[in-house]
Each structure stands twice: as C-alpha cells, then as structure tokens.
Design a protein around this motif. Structure first.
Motif, PDB file in Angstrom:
ATOM      1  N   LEU A 133       0.859  -1.184   0.000  1.00 49.09           N
ATOM      2  CA  LEU A 133       0.000   0.000   0.000  1.00 49.09           C
ATOM      3  C   LEU A 133       0.893   1.231   0.000  1.00 49.09           C
ATOM      4  CD1 LEU A 133      -2.741   1.474   0.329  1.00 49.09           C
ATOM      5  CD2 LEU A 133      -2.524   1.116   2.805  1.00 49.09           C
ATOM      6  N   VAL A 134       0.775   2.041  -1.039  1.00 54.30           N
ATOM      7  CA  VAL A 134       1.605   3.240  -1.190  1.00 54.30           C
ATOM      8  C   VAL A 134       0.710   4.468  -1.117  1.00 54.30           C
ATOM      9  CG1 VAL A 134       3.218   4.494  -2.661  1.00 54.30           C
ATOM     10  CG2 VAL A 134       3.247   1.988  -2.640  1.00 54.30           C
ATOM     11  N   SER A 135       1.033   5.392  -0.219  1.00 52.71           N
ATOM     12  CA  SER A 135       0.318   6.665  -0.132  1.00 52.71           C
ATOM     13  C   SER A 135       1.257   7.793  -0.522  1.00 52.71           C
ATOM     14  CB  SER A 135      -0.208   6.897   1.288  1.00 52.71           C
ATOM     15  OG  SER A 135      -0.688   8.221   1.420  1.00 52.71           O
ATOM     16  N   ILE A 136       0.831   8.581  -1.513  1.00 50.44           N
ATOM     17  CA  ILE A 136       1.577   9.774  -1.915  1.00 50.44           C
ATOM     18  C   ILE A 136       0.811  10.973  -1.383  1.00 50.44           C
ATOM     19  CG2 ILE A 136       2.525  11.084  -3.849  1.00 50.44           C
ATOM     20  CD1 ILE A 136       2.595   8.480  -5.452  1.00 50.44           C
ATOM     21  N   ILE A 156       3.418  15.408 -17.297  1.00 48.67           N
ATOM     22  CA  ILE A 156       3.977  15.034 -15.996  1.00 48.67           C
ATOM     23  C   ILE A 156       4.607  13.655 -16.191  1.00 48.67           C
ATOM     24  CG2 ILE A 156       3.508  14.563 -13.567  1.00 48.67           C
ATOM     25  CD1 ILE A 156       1.151  16.431 -13.699  1.00 48.67           C
ATOM     26  N   ARG A 157       5.904  13.556 -15.989  1.00 48.84           N
ATOM     27  CA  ARG A 157       6.652  12.338 -16.332  1.00 48.84           C
ATOM     28  C   ARG A 157       6.669  11.375 -15.145  1.00 48.84           C
ATOM     29  NH1 ARG A 157       9.240  16.681 -18.423  1.00 48.84           N
ATOM     30  NH2 ARG A 157      10.624  16.830 -16.609  1.00 48.84           N
ATOM     31  N   ILE A 158       5.685  10.533 -15.112  1.00 49.95           N
ATOM     32  CA  ILE A 158       5.581   9.527 -14.046  1.00 49.95           C
ATOM     33  C   ILE A 158       5.373   8.155 -14.688  1.00 49.95           C
ATOM     34  CG2 ILE A 158       4.847  11.032 -12.155  1.00 49.95           C
ATOM     35  CD1 ILE A 158       1.941  10.411 -12.885  1.00 49.95           C
ATOM     36  N   PRO A 159       6.384   7.613 -15.364  1.00 52.14           N
ATOM     37  CA  PRO A 159       6.212   6.375 -16.131  1.00 52.14           C
ATOM     38  C   PRO A 159       5.813   5.178 -15.283  1.00 52.14           C
ATOM     39  CG  PRO A 159       8.538   6.962 -15.921  1.00 52.14           C
ATOM     40  CD  PRO A 159       7.759   8.138 -15.452  1.00 52.14           C
ATOM     41  N   ASN A 160       6.282   5.115 -14.054  1.00 50.55           N
ATOM     42  CA  ASN A 160       5.950   3.958 -13.222  1.00 50.55           C
ATOM     43  C   ASN A 160       4.483   3.967 -12.789  1.00 50.55           C
ATOM     44  OD1 ASN A 160       8.673   2.629 -12.937  1.00 50.55           O
ATOM     45  ND2 ASN A 160       9.180   4.666 -12.160  1.00 50.55           N
ATOM     46  N   LEU A 161       3.998   5.130 -12.380  1.00 52.25           N
ATOM     47  CA  LEU A 161       2.584   5.224 -12.025  1.00 52.25           C
ATOM     48  C   LEU A 161       1.703   4.982 -13.244  1.00 52.25           C
ATOM     49  CD1 LEU A 161       2.701   8.280  -9.590  1.00 52.25           C
ATOM     50  CD2 LEU A 161       2.066   5.941  -8.985  1.00 52.25           C
ATOM     51  N   LEU A 162       2.099   5.501 -14.403  1.00 55.32           N
ATOM     52  CA  LEU A 162       1.305   5.287 -15.608  1.00 55.32           C
ATOM     53  C   LEU A 162       1.303   3.817 -16.022  1.00 55.32           C
ATOM     54  CD1 LEU A 162       2.200   8.430 -17.762  1.00 55.32           C
ATOM     55  CD2 LEU A 162       0.058   7.949 -16.550  1.00 55.32           C
ATOM     56  N   ILE A 185      -1.425  -1.142  -4.352  1.00 52.21           N
ATOM     57  CA  ILE A 185      -2.510  -0.166  -4.220  1.00 52.21           C
ATOM     58  C   ILE A 185      -1.865   1.179  -3.934  1.00 52.21           C
ATOM     59  CG2 ILE A 185      -4.565   0.529  -2.948  1.00 52.21           C
ATOM     60  CD1 ILE A 185      -5.034  -2.404  -2.278  1.00 52.21           C
ATOM     61  N   VAL A 186      -2.039   2.115  -4.855  1.00 48.60           N
ATOM     62  CA  VAL A 186      -1.448   3.454  -4.718  1.00 48.60           C
ATOM     63  C   VAL A 186      -2.579   4.457  -4.520  1.00 48.60           C
ATOM     64  CG1 VAL A 186       0.034   5.202  -5.758  1.00 48.60           C
ATOM     65  CG2 VAL A 186       0.483   2.772  -6.190  1.00 48.60           C
ATOM     66  N   VAL A 187      -2.504   5.194  -3.433  1.00 43.95           N
ATOM     67  CA  VAL A 187      -3.568   6.143  -3.078  1.00 43.95           C
ATOM     68  C   VAL A 187      -2.933   7.440  -2.590  1.00 43.95           C
ATOM     69  CG1 VAL A 187      -5.216   4.339  -2.443  1.00 43.95           C
ATOM     70  CG2 VAL A 187      -3.649   5.246  -0.718  1.00 43.95           C
ATOM     71  N   SER A 188      -3.768   8.421  -2.346  1.00 42.43           N
ATOM     72  CA  SER A 188      -3.359   9.590  -1.577  1.00 42.43           C
ATOM     73  C   SER A 188      -4.410   9.845  -0.516  1.00 42.43           C
ATOM     74  CB  SER A 188      -3.168  10.820  -2.473  1.00 42.43           C
ATOM     75  OG  SER A 188      -4.383  11.174  -3.107  1.00 42.43           O
ATOM     76  N   ASP A 189      -4.118  10.752   0.384  1.00 34.33           N
ATOM     77  CA  ASP A 189      -4.988  10.943   1.537  1.00 34.33           C
ATOM     78  C   ASP A 189      -5.997  12.077   1.372  1.00 34.33           C
ATOM     79  OD1 ASP A 189      -2.884  12.695   1.445  1.00 34.33           O
ATOM     80  OD2 ASP A 189      -2.435  12.631   3.586  1.00 34.33           O
ATOM     81  N   ALA A 210      -4.792   0.547  -8.635  1.00 28.86           N
ATOM     82  CA  ALA A 210      -4.367  -0.766  -8.147  1.00 28.86           C
ATOM     83  C   ALA A 210      -3.824  -1.578  -9.311  1.00 28.86           C
ATOM     84  CB  ALA A 210      -5.523  -1.501  -7.483  1.00 28.86           C
ATOM     85  N   TYR A 211      -2.851  -2.429  -9.013  1.00 27.03           N
ATOM     86  CA  TYR A 211      -2.168  -3.182 -10.061  1.00 27.03           C
ATOM     87  C   TYR A 211      -1.628  -4.476  -9.454  1.00 27.03           C
ATOM     88  CZ  TYR A 211       1.579  -4.382 -13.391  1.00 27.03           C
ATOM     89  OH  TYR A 211       2.399  -5.031 -14.275  1.00 27.03           O
ATOM     90  N   GLY A 212      -1.529  -5.516 -10.286  1.00 25.00           N
ATOM     91  CA  GLY A 212      -0.810  -6.710  -9.870  1.00 25.00           C
ATOM     92  C   GLY A 212      -1.689  -7.925  -9.751  1.00 25.00           C
ATOM     93  N   ALA A 213      -1.291  -8.805  -8.846  1.00 25.67           N
ATOM     94  CA  ALA A 213      -2.018 -10.045  -8.635  1.00 25.67           C
ATOM     95  C   ALA A 213      -3.470  -9.734  -8.286  1.00 25.67           C
ATOM     96  CB  ALA A 213      -1.355 -10.846  -7.511  1.00 25.67           C
ATOM     97  N   ASN A 214      -4.381 -10.435  -8.962  1.00 16.37           N
ATOM     98  CA  ASN A 214      -5.819 -10.321  -8.735  1.00 16.37           C
ATOM     99  C   ASN A 214      -6.448  -9.055  -9.311  1.00 16.37           C
ATOM    100  OD1 ASN A 214      -5.427 -12.616  -7.048  1.00 16.37           O
ATOM    101  ND2 ASN A 214      -4.925 -11.228  -5.362  1.00 16.37           N
ATOM    102  N   ILE A 215      -5.681  -8.273 -10.069  1.00 21.53           N
ATOM    103  CA  ILE A 215      -6.198  -7.006 -10.595  1.00 21.53           C
ATOM    104  C   ILE A 215      -6.365  -7.096 -12.102  1.00 21.53           C
ATOM    105  CG2 ILE A 215      -5.843  -4.522 -10.729  1.00 21.53           C
ATOM    106  CD1 ILE A 215      -6.198  -5.641  -7.893  1.00 21.53           C
ATOM    107  N   ARG A 216      -7.514  -6.698 -12.578  1.00 24.73           N
ATOM    108  CA  ARG A 216      -7.754  -6.686 -14.009  1.00 24.73           C
ATOM    109  C   ARG A 216      -6.966  -5.564 -14.672  1.00 24.73           C
ATOM    110  NH1 ARG A 216     -13.548  -5.894 -17.086  1.00 24.73           N
ATOM    111  NH2 ARG A 216     -12.811  -6.449 -19.164  1.00 24.73           N
TER     112      ARG A 216
END
Length: 665
Positions: free
Chosen positions: A36-39, A56-62, A265-269, A401-407
């Motif tokens: 779980l990542v919170s920015i 905005i150059r955010i290749p990993n988030l994209l 799971i990447v979120v913000s507050d 969200a990304y990865g195992a179990n994620i469409r």
C-alpha cells in the motif's frame, strides 16, 4: 451495503470467484502480498493530467494505471481531509469518529495542540496490521501516520514532515524496528527525512523481511504543495521524483521474486486547494477570555484548525453563562467573516460524516481561505486542505491498483478511503468484520459495464430504516433545500400538521433515486435522546442527472410547547449502487401552543350581546334622530386576505446553515 461499492470492482478472491470471473485474473499459488503506497497530497488530477496530456513524467505510475485499475474521478477523502485521520481510515475501513483519530493533532487545549497524533494505541478500531498479526503475517510500515507503538514487524514510524524537537526525534528514533539505522543513523537524521530515504527504507525492509503487507508513505509532495501551490513546477518535479523512487521499490520486489504475488494499491490521503486569505477564531476567543482559566476551569472553549476548517470545543463543565459567551464569540466571528465561510456544521450535521464527534460546532471556510490558530504568525502556505467532501473535486484523493488479482486497463468510478482496508483484507484473506467499506462478501451480482469507463456496478438491496441503512453522508453531486411552507421562524403549532417542501438538485453524471425521508425531534442538549419519531415517508423518486425534483414531507409535532432539535434526513442512492443520507434540516425549533378553536358557545354569547346593543341603539336613534336623517346608507365591505412575509430567516441559523458565499466547484 455502503456508498463505497465501486472499490472492489477490481478485486478477485475465492469468495467471489463466480461473480467476478468475467473480469478478474487467476489467483496465484504464492502467498498473497500487498504493498500500500500513499503519496501525500496527490490530488486526483495529477494522474489524469499525466495520463491525458503526458506533461507530468511519471512512467511507473502510468504503467500501473495502464496495467491495472484506476479511478479518474479519484477517491473521496475523510472530514477533515488531512493526513492522520485519512491514513487511519485507509487501514481500518472506518471513518474518523469510529477509529478515534479525528485530527492531526492531539486534542489538548492546555498544550496548544503541539503534539501530533503519533501513537498507535489512540486508534480505537481494528487495523490491517492487527488482522495480519492474528494470522502471523509479517508487516512493514515506512513513515505511516499513527504507528508509534504499533504491532508491526519492521517499522519506521510516521513523523509527518519533521519532529518538532531533537527530543521528539530521539523517542521516534527509539521506536524504529528493523534496518532503519543504516539509512538514518542518528536521531538528528530523523528531522530531515526525504522521500528518497523513505523509498530506500522500503527497499531494505522488503529485502530483509519479504513482508506480506507493507505500507509506504511518501510525504514531501504535500509539504511542497503547501509551500508553492497545487500543480506548481516544484510540486510536479517532486511527484516525478517520487515516481522514480517507487520504480526502485518495484524493482526491488521484482528482484526478490515475489512481484507476481504482490498487489499494489497506490492512493493519496486528500486533495489540495490554493489559498489567498487566512482567518482565525483567536481574536474573538481572546476577547471573551475563552481559552484562559476562569471560574475553576482550565478553559471555556478552544479551537483546532485543520486548514479548511476549525473545530470548536467547549469544556464539558462550562456553565450556561459561559456557553452563552461562546455563542456570542462565534456569532461575532461569523459576522466578521461571512464572505470567507462556507458552512457552520452542527453536531447533528457531522453525524453522517462520523467527524469531530465531540465538537461544539465546526467552521468551514471557502476553498481559497485557510484557518490558522495564530493570526500573528507569518503565513507561508500557498495551498492547503482539510475541507469536507462537499467541496468536491479539490479535495479528491487518488486511487489505482495493479498486480495479482487485478484486471488490466480498467477505469472505475470514485471510491472512498474506507474501502482500502476491506479490499486488502479480501485479497489477503484477513478477518476484518467491522469495516464500513465494501467487503468481498458484499459483492454478489456485479455486472461488467463496457465502454469508456469500464467497471462493475453493484446494485444493493436497500432496507429503508435508519438503523439498517449504512450512513455514507451526502453526495458531493447532490444539493438539497427545504422550505416550511406554512410556518415561520422555526415555530410549529403543537398538534398541527407541518408541511415541508424539499428540493433535490442532481448536478452529477449519475441518476439518483430518493428512497425516502425520516424525521425526528431530539433533545436540544442531548442529541442522543429522541423526543419524538415521525413517520418515515417512502418516495422512490428518480432524479435524472443534471435535473431537479421536489416533494412534500408532512409531520405533526406533539402538543407540549417546548424546544426540540429537529432532524430531517433524506436517503437516496445512485446508479452505481452508492447509498447516501443528507441531513436536509437540523436545527433547534420551538413547538408553540396552537390557537384555541372558536367555541360555538362564545359565538352565541357575542351574537346575543351585539343584538341587544344594536337593538337598544336603534330604538334610541328612532326616537331622537331627525326624520330627514333616517336614510339608509350602503356600507362598502372591507376585503381581507392572507399575507406572507416570505421570510427565510431560519437559513441563517448559527449551528446549521451556510453563511456567506457558498463556493462549490
């Protein structure tokens, strides 16, 4: 069901395999893991701008967005939309009043709120960390708020931007668990932690421990937005910097061989809004000596400011006279700042948000206005947060969200922060029965909605009762109004029908269905005590997107003349299955004695007296008046009718109604 149905649109686990087989990937055989990542402070439109414009150059988030599930509309934050309550909602699945962390600061008037809510024992609800411990899962947390003393295997405790003092840094340093000291070797280094170091600690934790659940909090974007504004070049540069750090963390997980079994799971507050003005209750509170000791009390009242709002607290032992002083101070402050205020929240209005449970009132400003505790201090912030979800897009956080179990490559509607914990619990097989977000077992008959906004829509079975309808607060896309058509000044005749015309304006993109209205009289000094329940009116009124509707609600107050706190709630849902409750009216009203009916005996007496007086007068006139004057005279009737002042003075009630310019974006 709750208003947060969309969040599990992307989730797949054995419990919902049949329902979700159309959109979910197979569950891997490896132990499921979640990062779980919170920015902090990453408003939703940073991602939409990067996705749509590419500047905005955010290749990993994209890459995570395109390979997983993403909410372009963002995530609905808590009230107040600040760091500590929001992060605690993410890991508990309940709003602030339920988990106990209602503000960033400890509520301590004697200490002027200097201490932050660092301490894990202050959380009163089960967390993901607790649920992992019950299954002997390893856990890690990097700068996650409210984790000092938490049962976490590897821990770098949350400390916001920097500890207030070296002594504070020392005890935070001693609370660390795991290989933190290679990266932060001294307590002094705790006072200058960067997002790059947070990412390094996450990599080290993961390499040494391979935790089944890890929570990583990047904090510097929030600090830079406060200093330079939303979407400033400095803020964009910091987000790009965070993206690079996150890429290193992802590479470490790949190197450690568990990437295929990991869900990200990447979120913000919360969101953010630029500001141009500051206000503070300090001046009027000092004028009335409310924060100083008097008459045996340490204080009469104090305030806790959280950017876009300021919660007012009154000493439980304050006398009636002292509470009257508080009201005078608040009225004076509201009159002085009417153009800067958005709303004054009463305790009853805060109930659906589960926010500020002990506050006397909460003052909320317009989006460009920030509350400060010390008006004499220099203002260095160019942007802030802390407003209610009613302010809409500016306070929206981010979610993907990304990865195992994620469409792959799916866009969904907005989610709520309280959906994060039950989502993690479903992925990892954790037992978290008290969450108020959507749990996997709540999903039954999902249907994939094809098209530009691909996702799952859950249509709930709604039980229309205040106890069974899970409260989710009002929708930011729905506005309500009320007009008492036959009464004025919040005075209702006892035993007579009161008619209220309720208007609903749907400014959103989804149709809504107004399920019904419930009314209650509660005790003005104890809102938990119900004086009188009124009949619930079931409606089933459909309000199409971008249209309005109105309907009547009638109720009959009891006969006894006295004051009550009237609450009128409307319940509705939208086409996504989200359920809402809006307190369309809550304020003190007065039941007055109804006019006595005109008795027939009284009428007979009056008619008899008029006849006797008239007869005697006529006889005297006949005897004494000149004959020439004895002519009939036609009398023109004076027509009378009803009138109405059209007054809506109840709209300016201190505790419940909007004041000044109501800004909504």
């Amino acid at each position: 069901m709750t208003a947060s149905a969309p969040v599990l649109l992307f989730l797949f686990c054995a419990a919902v395999a049949t329902a979700a087989s159309a959109w979910a990937a197979p569950v891997p055989n490896d132990t499921p893991r979640v990062v779980l990542v919170s920015i902090d402070g990453m408003r939703y439109d940073y991602l939409t701008r990067a996705y749509n414009q590419g500047d905005i150059r955010i290749p990993n988030l994209l890459k995570l967005i395109r390979g997983g599930v993403w909410s372009p509309a963002g995530a609905i934050s808590e009230f107040p939309a600040v760091t500590f309550p929001s992060h605690t909602s993410m890991i508990t699945g309940v709003p602030p009043a339920r988990h106990g962390i209602v503000a960033n600061n400890l509520l301590d008037p004697a200490n002027t709120n200097a201490d932050m809510n660092y301490f894990y024992p202050g959380i009163t609800a089960q967390t993901v960390f607790d649920a992992c411990n019950s299954r002997n899962f390893t856990t890690a947390a990097i700068d996650w708020p409210v984790t000092v003393g938490a049962p976490i295997t590897y821990l770098f405790p949350g400390n916001v931007d920097a500890p207030n003092s070296l002594d504070e840094a020392r005890w935070l340093f001693s609370a660390c668990k795991g290989p933190v000291y290679d990266i932060l070797p001294t307590p002094q280094s705790m006072r200058q932690v960067s997002d790059d170091q947070r990412g390094q600690i996450a990599q080290r934790f993961h390499t040494d421990l391979l935790p089944q659940f890890m929570a990583l909090h990047y904090d510097d974007l929030d600090e830079i937005e406060h200093a330079t504004g939303v979407m400033s070049q400095a803020a964009i540069a910091q987000l790009e910097y965070i993206d690079a750090s996150l890429g290193d963390v992802i590479a470490t997980v790949q190197k450690n061989g568990v990437f295929d079994s990991t869900t990200w799971i990447v979120v913000s507050d919360h969101g953010f809004s630029n500001i141009s003005t500051v206000i503070s209750p300090a001046t009027v509170f000092e004028k009335y000596n409310l924060t100083t000791p008097q008459n045996g009390l340490d204080y009469v009242a104090y305030y806790v400011s959280s950017g876009g709002c300021s919660a007012i607290y009154v000493n439980a032992n304050a006398s009636t006279a002292q509470r009257t002083l508080v009201d005078q101070a608040l009225n004076e402050f509201i009159a002085q700042n009417s153009d800067s205020l958005y709303h004054v929240w009463s305790p009853a209005e805060l109930l659906p948000y589960a926010a500020f449970p002990d506050a006397y009132v909460v003052l909320e400003s317009n989006l460009n206005v920030m509350f400060v505790d010390n008006p004499a201090a220099p203002v260095v912030s160019k942007a802030t947060h802390g407003w209610s979800p009613n302010h809409g897009a500016e306070m929206r956080a981010s979610f993907l969200a990304y990865g195992a179990n994620i469409r792959s490559n799916v866009q969904i509607d907005s989610v709520r922060l309280i959906d994060i914990a039950p989502t993690i619990a479903a992925i990892m097989g954790l037992d978290m029965p008290s969450t108020e977000g959507l749990r996997a077992q709540d999903v039954e008959d999902e249907t994939v909605v094809e098209g530009e906004s691909d996702g799952i829509v859950d249509i709930p079975d709604v039980n229309f009762s205040e106890e069974e309808f899970r409260i989710a607060g009002p929708s930011p896309d729905v506005k309500t109004t009320i007009l008492f058509t036959e009464t004025q000044d919040n005075e209702f005749p006892g035993g007579e029908i009161v008619r209220a015309l309720i208007g609903v304006s749907n400014t959103g993109l989804n149709d809504i269905t107004v399920i019904g209205v419930v009314g209650q009289f509660r005790h003005p000094q104890d809102l938990k005590h119900i004086n009188q329940n009124f009949t619930a009116k079931e409606l089933g009124v459909n309000v199409v997107a971008q249209t309005q509707a109105s309907f009547e609600y009638v109720f009959r107050p009891e006969y006894e003349a006295r004051s009550h706190f009237l609450i009128l709630n409307i319940y509705y849902n939208d086409t996504t299955g989200a359920e809402y409750v809006d307190s369309v009216f809550n304020s003190t009203v007065t039941v007055i004695e109804a006019d006595e009916p005109f008795q027939i005996e009284t009428l007979y007496t009056i008619v008899t007296l008029i006849a006797l007086i008239g007869g005697g007068g006529f006889f005297a006139y006949q005897q004494l008046a000149p004959q020439s004057a004895k002519k009939t005279k036609k009398v023109t009737a004076i027509e009378t009718g009803t009138s109405s002042s059209g007054s809506n003075e109840w709209l300016s009630n201190l505790n419940t109604q909007p004041v000044g310019k109501k800004v909504r974006k």
